[in-house]
Design a protein around this motif. Structure first.
Motif, PDB file in Angstrom:
ATOM      1  N   SER A  43       0.821  -1.207   0.000  1.00 21.34           N
ATOM      2  CA  SER A  43       0.000   0.000   0.000  1.00 21.34           C
ATOM      3  C   SER A  43       0.857   1.259   0.000  1.00 21.34           C
ATOM      4  O   SER A  43       0.361   2.353  -0.230  1.00 21.34           O
ATOM      5  CB  SER A  43      -0.920  -0.003   1.229  1.00 21.34           C
ATOM      6  OG  SER A  43      -0.143  -0.008   2.415  1.00 21.34           O
ATOM      7  N   ASP A  44       2.161   1.125   0.267  1.00 25.56           N
ATOM      8  CA  ASP A  44       3.048   2.291   0.295  1.00 25.56           C
ATOM      9  C   ASP A  44       3.618   2.632  -1.076  1.00 25.56           C
ATOM     10  O   ASP A  44       4.266   3.661  -1.235  1.00 25.56           O
ATOM     11  CB  ASP A  44       4.223   2.041   1.257  1.00 25.56           C
ATOM     12  CG  ASP A  44       3.759   1.916   2.691  1.00 25.56           C
ATOM     13  OD1 ASP A  44       2.732   2.522   3.020  1.00 25.56           O
ATOM     14  OD2 ASP A  44       4.411   1.201   3.454  1.00 25.56           O
ATOM     15  N   LEU A  45       3.455   1.776  -2.059  1.00 30.62           N
ATOM     16  CA  LEU A  45       3.990   2.036  -3.386  1.00 30.62           C
ATOM     17  C   LEU A  45       3.150   3.107  -4.077  1.00 30.62           C
ATOM     18  O   LEU A  45       1.956   3.213  -3.827  1.00 30.62           O
ATOM     19  CB  LEU A  45       3.973   0.736  -4.204  1.00 30.62           C
ATOM     20  CG  LEU A  45       4.938  -0.350  -3.730  1.00 30.62           C
ATOM     21  CD1 LEU A  45       4.688  -1.625  -4.505  1.00 30.62           C
ATOM     22  CD2 LEU A  45       6.375   0.072  -3.896  1.00 30.62           C
ATOM     23  N   PRO A  46       3.711   3.936  -4.995  1.00 32.89           N
ATOM     24  CA  PRO A  46       5.083   3.925  -5.459  1.00 32.89           C
ATOM     25  C   PRO A  46       6.007   4.733  -4.561  1.00 32.89           C
ATOM     26  O   PRO A  46       5.569   5.335  -3.588  1.00 32.89           O
ATOM     27  CB  PRO A  46       4.965   4.581  -6.841  1.00 32.89           C
ATOM     28  CG  PRO A  46       3.856   5.558  -6.662  1.00 32.89           C
ATOM     29  CD  PRO A  46       2.876   4.891  -5.712  1.00 32.89           C
ATOM     30  N   GLY A  47       7.274   4.799  -4.984  1.00 34.24           N
ATOM     31  CA  GLY A  47       8.243   5.621  -4.280  1.00 34.24           C
ATOM     32  C   GLY A  47       8.786   5.006  -3.028  1.00 34.24           C
ATOM     33  O   GLY A  47       9.328   5.702  -2.181  1.00 34.24           O
ATOM     34  N   VAL A  48       8.663   3.661  -2.878  1.00 36.45           N
ATOM     35  CA  VAL A  48       9.197   3.034  -1.677  1.00 36.45           C
ATOM     36  C   VAL A  48      10.718   3.075  -1.718  1.00 36.45           C
ATOM     37  O   VAL A  48      11.331   2.906  -2.773  1.00 36.45           O
ATOM     38  CB  VAL A  48       8.704   1.577  -1.556  1.00 36.45           C
ATOM     39  CG1 VAL A  48       9.235   0.726  -2.678  1.00 36.45           C
ATOM     40  CG2 VAL A  48       9.095   0.973  -0.221  1.00 36.45           C
ATOM     41  N   LEU A 129      10.318  -7.665  -6.013  1.00 34.47           N
ATOM     42  CA  LEU A 129       9.061  -7.073  -6.455  1.00 34.47           C
ATOM     43  C   LEU A 129       9.060  -5.559  -6.271  1.00 34.47           C
ATOM     44  O   LEU A 129       8.581  -4.812  -7.136  1.00 34.47           O
ATOM     45  CB  LEU A 129       7.885  -7.696  -5.692  1.00 34.47           C
ATOM     46  CG  LEU A 129       7.495  -9.123  -6.081  1.00 34.47           C
ATOM     47  CD1 LEU A 129       6.359  -9.610  -5.200  1.00 34.47           C
ATOM     48  CD2 LEU A 129       7.092  -9.200  -7.550  1.00 34.47           C
ATOM     49  N   HIS A 130       9.589  -5.090  -5.152  1.00 30.81           N
ATOM     50  CA  HIS A 130       9.646  -3.649  -4.918  1.00 30.81           C
ATOM     51  C   HIS A 130      10.562  -2.964  -5.935  1.00 30.81           C
ATOM     52  O   HIS A 130      10.240  -1.876  -6.441  1.00 30.81           O
ATOM     53  CB  HIS A 130      10.126  -3.363  -3.493  1.00 30.81           C
ATOM     54  CG  HIS A 130       9.063  -3.511  -2.455  1.00 30.81           C
ATOM     55  ND1 HIS A 130       8.694  -4.730  -1.942  1.00 30.81           N
ATOM     56  CD2 HIS A 130       8.274  -2.584  -1.846  1.00 30.81           C
ATOM     57  CE1 HIS A 130       7.734  -4.549  -1.046  1.00 30.81           C
ATOM     58  NE2 HIS A 130       7.458  -3.267  -0.979  1.00 30.81           N
ATOM     59  N   GLN A 131      11.688  -3.574  -6.230  1.00 29.69           N
ATOM     60  CA  GLN A 131      12.612  -2.976  -7.190  1.00 29.69           C
ATOM     61  C   GLN A 131      12.008  -2.939  -8.590  1.00 29.69           C
ATOM     62  O   GLN A 131      12.149  -1.950  -9.319  1.00 29.69           O
ATOM     63  CB  GLN A 131      13.925  -3.759  -7.188  1.00 29.69           C
ATOM     64  CG  GLN A 131      14.730  -3.562  -5.914  1.00 29.69           C
ATOM     65  CD  GLN A 131      15.941  -4.461  -5.836  1.00 29.69           C
ATOM     66  OE1 GLN A 131      16.249  -5.189  -6.774  1.00 29.69           O
ATOM     67  NE2 GLN A 131      16.638  -4.425  -4.704  1.00 29.69           N
ATOM     68  N   VAL A 132      11.314  -4.015  -8.966  1.00 30.16           N
ATOM     69  CA  VAL A 132      10.649  -4.039 -10.268  1.00 30.16           C
ATOM     70  C   VAL A 132       9.567  -2.967 -10.323  1.00 30.16           C
ATOM     71  O   VAL A 132       9.403  -2.271 -11.341  1.00 30.16           O
ATOM     72  CB  VAL A 132      10.048  -5.436 -10.545  1.00 30.16           C
ATOM     73  CG1 VAL A 132       9.154  -5.411 -11.780  1.00 30.16           C
ATOM     74  CG2 VAL A 132      11.155  -6.473 -10.724  1.00 30.16           C
ATOM     75  N   ALA A 133       8.821  -2.814  -9.234  1.00 29.70           N
ATOM     76  CA  ALA A 133       7.760  -1.810  -9.192  1.00 29.70           C
ATOM     77  C   ALA A 133       8.315  -0.398  -9.321  1.00 29.70           C
ATOM     78  O   ALA A 133       7.680   0.474  -9.921  1.00 29.70           O
ATOM     79  CB  ALA A 133       6.972  -1.950  -7.894  1.00 29.70           C
ATOM     80  N   GLU A 134       9.505  -0.158  -8.778  1.00 22.04           N
ATOM     81  CA  GLU A 134      10.109   1.165  -8.897  1.00 22.04           C
ATOM     82  C   GLU A 134      10.556   1.443 -10.324  1.00 22.04           C
ATOM     83  O   GLU A 134      10.514   2.583 -10.788  1.00 22.04           O
ATOM     84  CB  GLU A 134      11.292   1.291  -7.944  1.00 22.04           C
ATOM     85  CG  GLU A 134      10.878   1.425  -6.485  1.00 22.04           C
ATOM     86  CD  GLU A 134      12.066   1.719  -5.577  1.00 22.04           C
ATOM     87  OE1 GLU A 134      13.197   1.300  -5.919  1.00 22.04           O
ATOM     88  OE2 GLU A 134      11.864   2.376  -4.556  1.00 22.04           O
ATOM     89  N   ARG A 135      10.987   0.395 -11.035  1.00 25.12           N
ATOM     90  CA  ARG A 135      11.480   0.580 -12.408  1.00 25.12           C
ATOM     91  C   ARG A 135      10.342   0.581 -13.431  1.00 25.12           C
ATOM     92  O   ARG A 135      10.516   1.095 -14.539  1.00 25.12           O
ATOM     93  CB  ARG A 135      12.484  -0.525 -12.741  1.00 25.12           C
ATOM     94  CG  ARG A 135      13.752  -0.444 -11.900  1.00 25.12           C
ATOM     95  CD  ARG A 135      14.655  -1.639 -12.129  1.00 25.12           C
ATOM     96  NE  ARG A 135      15.809  -1.590 -11.245  1.00 25.12           N
ATOM     97  CZ  ARG A 135      16.699  -2.569 -11.125  1.00 25.12           C
ATOM     98  NH1 ARG A 135      16.566  -3.675 -11.848  1.00 25.12           N
ATOM     99  NH2 ARG A 135      17.721  -2.446 -10.310  1.00 25.12           N
ATOM    100  N   VAL A 136       9.231  -0.053 -13.083  1.00 25.99           N
ATOM    101  CA  VAL A 136       8.076  -0.101 -13.986  1.00 25.99           C
ATOM    102  C   VAL A 136       6.903   0.559 -13.262  1.00 25.99           C
ATOM    103  O   VAL A 136       6.118  -0.118 -12.582  1.00 25.99           O
ATOM    104  CB  VAL A 136       7.741  -1.556 -14.380  1.00 25.99           C
ATOM    105  CG1 VAL A 136       6.635  -1.581 -15.433  1.00 25.99           C
ATOM    106  CG2 VAL A 136       8.982  -2.291 -14.874  1.00 25.99           C
ATOM    107  N   PRO A 137       6.760   1.868 -13.388  1.00 30.83           N
ATOM    108  CA  PRO A 137       5.768   2.600 -12.588  1.00 30.83           C
ATOM    109  C   PRO A 137       4.343   2.089 -12.726  1.00 30.83           C
ATOM    110  O   PRO A 137       3.558   2.188 -11.772  1.00 30.83           O
ATOM    111  CB  PRO A 137       5.888   4.033 -13.127  1.00 30.83           C
ATOM    112  CG  PRO A 137       7.282   4.111 -13.670  1.00 30.83           C
ATOM    113  CD  PRO A 137       7.571   2.753 -14.222  1.00 30.83           C
ATOM    114  N   VAL A 138       3.990   1.518 -13.886  1.00 30.65           N
ATOM    115  CA  VAL A 138       2.612   1.074 -14.063  1.00 30.65           C
ATOM    116  C   VAL A 138       2.238  -0.022 -13.062  1.00 30.65           C
ATOM    117  O   VAL A 138       1.075  -0.157 -12.678  1.00 30.65           O
ATOM    118  CB  VAL A 138       2.383   0.583 -15.514  1.00 30.65           C
ATOM    119  CG1 VAL A 138       3.134  -0.728 -15.780  1.00 30.65           C
ATOM    120  CG2 VAL A 138       0.895   0.404 -15.802  1.00 30.65           C
TER     121      VAL A 138
END
Length: 263
Positions: A43-48, A129-138
């Motif tokens: 729930s803290d994404l994005p920008g973690v 997963l967090h690193q992938v989410a940071e690189r792929v904003p969608v």
């Protein structure tokens, strides 16, 4: 000290150790290095921020050691109460041996090693997963799907055959000890006994532990709630029914998350 006196002291000492683990976790979570106990929730994404920030002036090794210590402290606080009947039964079985304390320590070490391996795998997966989410904003826009998926998986797993098989092993600690304890090469046997029970324990509870990564690890309230559920499942006569009720609640929660974001 006589055996009966040791037996009377075992439960209070064990309770004090578990209580100490909870107190240390609480103090650590409120201190300057709380990031080693708390990991970002979806729930803290994005920008973690990066999962493993280095200790100021420290090294990567120290960073990894602090994360590992925090995880093992969580396991001590949450999981040791669930295996008290196993430890008490093993203590009685080995009470007459001069190396009984070493054997008990090896049993606990074997048990903890399995949860440590699970923790490494879960932390690596979570960090990836967090690193992938940071690189792929969608991905961040649909982060709620990951949380709902973990919650739903934990709920559905409560009704699977493998869950029941592992739970039955955990609910019969004395029988488990008798099946696995041979007395030959006692130290190795004690460690393997701990590993074996730890494997069934992970098989029983791994999805519930994954909830810690969905909601953010380090929450004392969540740890207390999940620890109580796992202890009740394993040790209370109506534990299986509690597990089923929790399964239903988790599935409803996952559906609620989906409905909230459907619009």
């Amino acid at each position: 000290m006589r055996n009966d006196a040791r037996a009377r002291l075992f439960a209070p000492i064990f309770t004090a150790l578990v209580a100490s683990a909870w107190i240390v976790l609480w103090a650590w979570g409120a201190g300057p290095y709380a990031r080693y106990v708390h990991h970002a929730s979806w729930s803290d994404l994005p920008g973690v921020a990066a999962i493993c920030e280095a200790v100021p002036g420290g090294s990567l090794l120290l960073d990894a050691l602090l994360h590992s210590a925090a995880w093992l402290l969580m396991i001590a606080a949450m999981m040791l109460p669930t295996v008290f009947p196993l430890l008490a039964g093993f203590r009685r079985l080995t009470a007459a041996r001069p190396d009984r304390r070493v054997l008990l320590a090896l049993l606990v070490s074997g048990y903890a090693s399995v949860w440590a391996l699970f923790g490494v795998a879960a932390h690596v997966f979570d960090a990836t997963l967090h690193q992938v989410a940071e690189r792929v904003p969608v991905i961040s826009l649909y982060a709620w799907l990951l949380g709902a998926g973990v919650v739903g998986l934990a709920g559905a797993y409560q009704f699977t055959r493998i869950k029941y098989r592992c739970l039955e092993k955990c609910r019969s600690p004395l029988m488990f000890v008798m099946e696995h304890w041979t007395g030959r090469n006692a130290r190795r046997n004690s460690f393997v006994l701990g590993v074996s029970h730890g494997a069934f324990c992970v098989g029983c509870c791994w999805t519930l532990m994954l909830l810690m990564f969905a909601v953010g690890t380090g929450s004392i309230g969540w740890m207390l709630a999940l620890g109580a559920v796992m202890a009740a499942e394993k040790n209370l006569p109506w534990g299986r029914r509690i597990g089923q009720a929790v399964g239903v609640a988790l599935i409803v929660w996952a559906c609620g998350i989906g409905l909230m974001h459907a619009g």
